[in-house]
Design a protein around this motif. Structure first.
Motif, PDB file in Angstrom:
ATOM      1  N   VAL A  31      80.769  76.317  36.673  1.00 36.10           N
ATOM      2  CA  VAL A  31      80.551  74.892  36.423  1.00 36.10           C
ATOM      3  C   VAL A  31      79.701  74.698  35.176  1.00 36.10           C
ATOM      4  CG1 VAL A  31      79.361  72.836  37.303  1.00 36.10           C
ATOM      5  CG2 VAL A  31      80.851  74.153  38.809  1.00 36.10           C
ATOM      6  N   ALA A  32      78.666  75.510  35.008  1.00 36.10           N
ATOM      7  CA  ALA A  32      77.807  75.403  33.830  1.00 36.10           C
ATOM      8  C   ALA A  32      78.585  75.686  32.550  1.00 36.10           C
ATOM      9  CB  ALA A  32      76.626  76.376  33.965  1.00 36.10           C
ATOM     10  N   VAL A  33      79.485  76.672  32.602  1.00 35.75           N
ATOM     11  CA  VAL A  33      80.276  77.008  31.417  1.00 35.75           C
ATOM     12  C   VAL A  33      81.255  75.892  31.087  1.00 35.75           C
ATOM     13  CG1 VAL A  33      82.081  78.547  30.552  1.00 35.75           C
ATOM     14  CG2 VAL A  33      80.038  79.497  31.640  1.00 35.75           C
ATOM     15  N   VAL A  34      81.904  75.344  32.091  1.00 38.83           N
ATOM     16  CA  VAL A  34      82.845  74.244  31.857  1.00 38.83           C
ATOM     17  C   VAL A  34      82.122  73.061  31.232  1.00 38.83           C
ATOM     18  CG1 VAL A  34      84.326  72.534  32.974  1.00 38.83           C
ATOM     19  CG2 VAL A  34      84.475  74.930  33.642  1.00 38.83           C
ATOM     20  N   PHE A  35      80.938  72.756  31.734  1.00 37.24           N
ATOM     21  CA  PHE A  35      80.157  71.679  31.144  1.00 37.24           C
ATOM     22  C   PHE A  35      79.825  71.994  29.696  1.00 37.24           C
ATOM     23  CE2 PHE A  35      76.184  69.565  30.052  1.00 37.24           C
ATOM     24  CZ  PHE A  35      76.449  68.269  30.429  1.00 37.24           C
ATOM     25  N   GLY A  36      79.439  73.249  29.424  1.00 36.41           N
ATOM     26  CA  GLY A  36      79.089  73.626  28.062  1.00 36.41           C
ATOM     27  C   GLY A  36      80.263  73.566  27.110  1.00 36.41           C
ATOM     28  N   LEU A  48      70.624  72.877  18.705  1.00 41.25           N
ATOM     29  CA  LEU A  48      69.270  72.515  19.130  1.00 41.25           C
ATOM     30  C   LEU A  48      69.267  71.458  20.230  1.00 41.25           C
ATOM     31  CD1 LEU A  48      67.127  72.453  15.865  1.00 41.25           C
ATOM     32  CD2 LEU A  48      67.670  74.351  17.364  1.00 41.25           C
ATOM     33  N   VAL A  49      70.206  70.506  20.204  1.00 36.94           N
ATOM     34  CA  VAL A  49      70.195  69.466  21.234  1.00 36.94           C
ATOM     35  C   VAL A  49      70.474  70.072  22.596  1.00 36.94           C
ATOM     36  CG1 VAL A  49      71.305  67.331  22.023  1.00 36.94           C
ATOM     37  CG2 VAL A  49      70.812  67.666  19.601  1.00 36.94           C
ATOM     38  N   GLU A  50      71.258  71.168  22.635  1.00 36.34           N
ATOM     39  CA  GLU A  50      71.564  71.780  23.927  1.00 36.34           C
ATOM     40  C   GLU A  50      70.312  72.324  24.598  1.00 36.34           C
ATOM     41  OE1 GLU A  50      71.581  75.319  21.223  1.00 36.34           O
ATOM     42  OE2 GLU A  50      72.413  73.288  21.104  1.00 36.34           O
ATOM     43  N   ALA A  95      74.245  80.651  31.251  1.00 40.60           N
ATOM     44  CA  ALA A  95      75.694  80.555  31.058  1.00 40.60           C
ATOM     45  C   ALA A  95      76.046  79.303  30.261  1.00 40.60           C
ATOM     46  CB  ALA A  95      76.399  80.542  32.414  1.00 40.60           C
ATOM     47  N   TYR A  96      75.370  78.200  30.568  1.00 41.65           N
ATOM     48  CA  TYR A  96      75.591  76.961  29.816  1.00 41.65           C
ATOM     49  C   TYR A  96      75.220  77.142  28.351  1.00 41.65           C
ATOM     50  CZ  TYR A  96      73.868  72.635  27.733  1.00 41.65           C
ATOM     51  OH  TYR A  96      73.577  71.631  26.861  1.00 41.65           O
ATOM     52  N   LEU A  97      74.067  77.778  28.086  1.00 37.72           N
ATOM     53  CA  LEU A  97      73.619  77.954  26.708  1.00 37.72           C
ATOM     54  C   LEU A  97      74.429  79.012  25.951  1.00 37.72           C
ATOM     55  CD1 LEU A  97      69.725  77.683  26.879  1.00 37.72           C
ATOM     56  CD2 LEU A  97      71.334  76.115  25.815  1.00 37.72           C
ATOM     57  N   MET A  98      75.160  79.858  26.680  1.00 37.36           N
ATOM     58  CA  MET A  98      76.071  80.787  26.016  1.00 37.36           C
ATOM     59  C   MET A  98      77.339  80.069  25.569  1.00 37.36           C
ATOM     60  SD  MET A  98      74.999  84.085  26.014  1.00 37.36           S
ATOM     61  CE  MET A  98      76.404  85.171  26.245  1.00 37.36           C
ATOM     62  N   LEU A 102      75.191  71.760  42.708  1.00 33.44           N
ATOM     63  CA  LEU A 102      76.226  72.361  41.864  1.00 33.44           C
ATOM     64  C   LEU A 102      75.791  73.677  41.236  1.00 33.44           C
ATOM     65  CD1 LEU A 102      77.644  69.217  40.012  1.00 33.44           C
ATOM     66  CD2 LEU A 102      78.786  70.575  41.772  1.00 33.44           C
ATOM     67  N   ALA A 103      74.543  73.766  40.824  1.00 30.03           N
ATOM     68  CA  ALA A 103      74.109  74.949  40.069  1.00 30.03           C
ATOM     69  C   ALA A 103      72.699  75.378  40.451  1.00 30.03           C
ATOM     70  CB  ALA A 103      74.185  74.672  38.567  1.00 30.03           C
TER      71      ALA A 103
END
Length: 481
Positions: A364-369, A377-379, A398-401, A353-354
């Motif tokens: 996909v990473a953004v949708v998950f985020g 902090l948990v992220e 992208a996920y952490l953004m 997927l990524a």
């Protein structure tokens, strides 16, 4: 039942390894920094810069700076965003504050650097800063009529003069020095200055027992618990017990538990800075340059804190304890859940997927985020898990953004403040800018010519400059009736 026990053991092992890691050199100072910022920096000295009619050269950098001072998650930042917006802050600076605070605050960046590396933390900071300002400018341009109408309904509540005292400045700088001394990876800090072997012949046996209790697979990014780590866990538990008695009612005055809490916190930082190695004849304790640097910075904190008024340092300790209660329990739960999820996720899923820096992978990473909320902090440990399981660093950024900025509950709260139309635009901009950030950083990781990456950033800045010109022209228009 076997599967259930396997999952529980995975979560417990991940939690033990997390608490035993040297991230305490990052977390403990950061909690105290966050508390000092909340207690010692006057509110008016931040909010008075965010008015709609304040120069954009001041308001947007000030919004980002204000966000960096608050170690809060997306749900906690929304009430603060609502407060400054309803009291007169412009939509653009307020949105920049809303975007930047969860991901760009000192706690999140320091923790990101300790877990994912300094380069990743710098990329997160830079792109959050640029894109946070960009999102704010776009929101101000798209809804300039609403913003002008809102401005006409408020008065200038942010004109109060306020300044931070010299003692408070000294405390903040000294705390930052503690964090830097504990986390900076340079040879003088890691070098051994002196060493001593404590006569503890059971140290090696205890290490073997810990490995039996908390088995780990280094190939999957898992960590075991060392003898030093078990000592840090014990100190952390003692800090928690002492803090409950010494900081819960600190506004009423300090007691012996207060001093015990602070002493244990200092001892924990010094133990984490040292290097403890089990040997056949005992426990080898290496005094590193980091121990000396942390000790010097702690002395500076003490020296500066003694210059504070009693109500000021009591408020500082109370705010620090409030952050611990607000964040740390959720952090522990999140790390445990990460350990459970790690047992379920197959590396092939992440790789499929990524595993590459494609548009789909970043989306996909953004949708998950956006839709899988993790407290602040948990992220980061979640991101570490994804990285270990094969996620490309581009989609990881992208996920952490996206993850710290938005959650379903925060989206609903933002909509109640600025309306569904503006909220839909904000969510869409966060998604687009997060994907763009992932693609840019992923290109850097993949070795794309830096000239092309710089050209992309310059093009982005050029677009922002053009939008700014439009915004300035519209701002000069009369406000709608």
């Amino acid at each position: 039942m076997d599967t259930f026990l396997h999952l529980i053991n995975g979560g417990a092992g991940n939690l033990a390894a997390y608490l035993a890691a040297h991230v305490l050199l990052c977390l403990l100072p950061a909690f105290f920094i966050a508390g000092a910022m909340a207690a010692l920096i006057p509110k008016a000295s931040i909010t008075r810069w965010l008015g709609r009619n304040t120069s954009y050269r001041v308001s947007y950098p000030a919004a980002a700076a204000a966000g960096s001072l608050l170690a809060v998650c997306s749900c906690t930042i929304v009430p603060l965003f609502a407060g400054i917006y309803k009291k007169g802050a412009g939509l653009g600076p307020a949105v920049t504050f809303l975007f930047f605070a969860p991901a760009g605050n000192v706690l999140a960046l320091a923790y990101t650097g300790s877990i994912l590396g300094a380069e990743f933390a710098f990329a997160r900071f830079l792109l959050c800063l640029l894109f946070g300002i960009g999102i704010g400018l776009l929101m101000a341009m798209l809804f300039w009529r609403d913003d002008a109408r809102h401005d006409a309904q408020t008065d200038a509540l942010f004109a109060e003069q306020a300044r931070i005292g010299t003692a408070a400045t000294g405390v903040l700088l000294s705390l930052v020095a503690v964090l830097i001394a504990g986390t900076l990876k340079v040879s003088p800090l890691s070098a051994t200055v002196a060493s001593v072997t404590l006569p503890l012949p059971g140290a090696e046996a205890w290490q073997a027992t810990l490995f039996d209790w908390v088995p780990f697979d280094a190939a999957k990014g898992e960590e075991g618990v060392s003898v030093q780590g078990s000592l840090l866990i014990g100190l952390l538990l003692l800090i928690g017990g002492a803090a409950w008695k010494g900081l819960e009612n600190i506004v009423e005055g300090a007691n012996r538990w207060t001093w015990a809490t602070l002493g244990l916190a200092a001892a924990t930082l010094l133990v984490a800075a040292a290097r403890l190695t089990p040997q056949a004849d005992g426990l080898d304790v290496a005094i590193t340059g980091r121990v000396l640097a942390v000790a010097a910075a702690l002395w500076a904190v003490l020296h500066q804190a003694r210059r504070l008024a009693a109500d000021a340092w009591q408020a500082w300790l109370w705010e620090s304890w409030r952050f611990v209660k607000q964040i740390f329990v959720l952090l522990v739960v999140g790390v445990f859940v990460v350990g459970v999820v790690r047992q379920l996720i197959q590396p092939a899923w992440i790789q499929d997927l990524a595993g590459t820096n494609s548009l789909l992978a970043n989306a996909v990473a953004v949708v998950f985020g956006v839709f899988m909320y993790f407290p602040t902090l948990v992220e980061v440990p979640v991101a570490r898990m994804f990285l270990d399981l094969g996620m490309h660093r581009g989609p990881l950024l992208a996920y952490l953004m996206a993850d710290p900025e938005l959650s379903l509950q925060s989206i609903l709260m933002v909509a109640a403040v600025i309306g569904r139309r503006k909220t839909a635009a904000y969510v869409s901009l966060v998604a687009v800018f997060s994907v763009t950030a992932g693609l840019l950083y992923g290109a850097w990781v993949d070795g794309v010519n830096p000239v092309w990456i710089a050209a992309g950033l310059l093009a982005f800045l050029g677009v922002l400059a053009a939008l700014l010109a439009v915004l300035l022209r519209r701002r000069s228009s009369p406000a709608p009736a």
